[in-house]
Design an enzyme around this catalytic site. Structure first.
Site, PDB file in Angstrom:
ATOM      1  N   ASP A   1      -2.649  -3.711  12.788  1.00  0.00           N
ATOM      2  CA  ASP A   1      -2.008  -4.114  11.536  1.00  0.00           C
ATOM      3  C   ASP A   1      -1.833  -5.642  11.540  1.00  0.00           C
ATOM      4  O   ASP A   1      -1.028  -6.182  12.308  1.00  0.00           O
ATOM      5  CB  ASP A   1      -0.654  -3.417  11.400  1.00  0.00           C
TER       6      ASP A   1
ATOM      7  N   THR B   1      -0.969   7.524  -0.997  1.00  0.00           N
ATOM      8  CA  THR B   1      -2.201   7.439  -1.797  1.00  0.00           C
ATOM      9  C   THR B   1      -3.097   6.286  -1.368  1.00  0.00           C
ATOM     10  O   THR B   1      -4.267   6.233  -1.751  1.00  0.00           O
ATOM     11  CB  THR B   1      -1.854   7.228  -3.288  1.00  0.00           C
TER      12      THR B   1
ATOM     13  N   ARG C   1       0.844  -1.187   0.000  1.00  0.00           N
ATOM     14  CA  ARG C   1       0.000   0.000   0.000  1.00  0.00           C
ATOM     15  C   ARG C   1       0.876   1.232   0.000  1.00  0.00           C
ATOM     16  O   ARG C   1       1.675   1.420   0.910  1.00  0.00           O
ATOM     17  CB  ARG C   1      -0.840   0.018   1.288  1.00  0.00           C
TER      18      ARG C   1
ATOM     19  N   ASP D   1       1.789  -6.992  10.944  1.00  0.00           N
ATOM     20  CA  ASP D   1       2.663  -6.803  12.117  1.00  0.00           C
ATOM     21  C   ASP D   1       2.302  -7.767  13.235  1.00  0.00           C
ATOM     22  O   ASP D   1       3.169  -8.274  13.940  1.00  0.00           O
ATOM     23  CB  ASP D   1       2.550  -5.354  12.633  1.00  0.00           C
TER      24      ASP D   1
HETATM   25  N1  URA Z   1      -4.631  -3.606   7.116  1.00  0.00           N
HETATM   26  C1  URA Z   1      -4.458  -4.000   8.392  1.00  0.00           C
HETATM   27  O1  URA Z   1      -3.574  -4.803   8.684  1.00  0.00           O
HETATM   28  N2  URA Z   1      -5.266  -3.511   9.350  1.00  0.00           N
HETATM   29  C2  URA Z   1      -6.253  -2.634   9.068  1.00  0.00           C
HETATM   30  O2  URA Z   1      -6.969  -2.226   9.977  1.00  0.00           O
HETATM   31  C3  URA Z   1      -6.416  -2.230   7.727  1.00  0.00           C
HETATM   32  C4  URA Z   1      -5.607  -2.737   6.774  1.00  0.00           C
END
Ligand code: URA
Length: 209
Positions: A200, A108, A104, A203
């Site tokens: 995330d 953007t 990502r 992570d």
């Molecule tokens: N990606 C993630 O890992 N967590 C989110 O909340 C959104 C996208």
């Protein structure tokens, strides 16, 4: 929401709640994701193609059904999709696996492809795309767009968690792709994270933060 399968089985919901907790360790987050994925696989594969084989029971010969697992491809969106893959494969070990690398762009929030590796004969296969989070929908939309170039028989999208914005975006771009999820959370924040969400996913799976 049409074409959205909310998997609200108590076991899935219980494990998802444990995963959401801030204090869940990397180890338990990964294990729970694995378990949730294998439970979700039951629903995702409900209409899987089957074939008939001749077998012999201790009593006599018979014709019995087996899953035509080789026709199925799990496509993992790197890197967080890897967290779902093992759980899915534990239920459908004969499935093939493809990988698509998308990151990502932090400014953007659009998806940029850096890796794409699929099995052969994709036009004969049913695809299940896996990514734990359907947030903005940008990665999912880009992945499905790319996979459609290969003219597969069908495409499904599986995530653990999504939000109304993610569902709307994917459905607008690809109304023919059913979405399987364990929860539809309240909203997306300005940074593209799901609220209340679980943080995330990458992570938390890999312990990188
Ligand atoms: N990606 C993630 O890992 N967590 C989110 O909340 C959104 C996208």
């Amino acid at each position: 929401m049409s074409n959205v399968h909310l998997i609200d089985h108590p076991l899935v919901q219980h494990k998802l709640t444990l995963m959401r907790k801030r204090e869940a360790s990397t180890n338990s987050f990964r294990r729970l994701l694995n378990e949730v994925a294998s439970l979700m696989a039951y629903e995702v594969t409900r209409d899987m193609p089957m074939q008939e084989v001749e077998i012999e029971t201790p009593m006599e010969k018979m014709t019995a059904k087996v899953i035509d697992g080789k026709k199925l491809v799990f496509v993992s969106i790197l890197r967080a999709g890897t967290g779902i893959l093992d759980g899915m494969l534990s239920v459908v070990p004969g499935a093939r696996v493809g990988h698509i690398g998308l990151y990502r762009d932090p400014k953007t929030l659009t998806a940029v492809e850096y890796y794409f590796k699929m099995p052969q004969d994709m036009q004969e296969r049913d695809i299940v795309v896996v990514d734990p989070m359907l947030a903005t929908g940008n990665s999912a939309i880009a992945a499905v767009e790319r996979l459609k170039e290969l003219r597969p028989k069908s495409i499904k999208f599986v995530c653990i968690l999504t939000c109304p914005e993610g569902v709307a975006a994917l459905q607008k771009a690809h109304p023919d792709v059913p979405i399987y999820t364990a929860a539809i959370d309240r909203q997306l924040n300005d940074h593209g994270y799901i609220l209340p969400g679980l943080g995330d996913a990458g992570d938390r799976i890999f312990g990188t933060k």
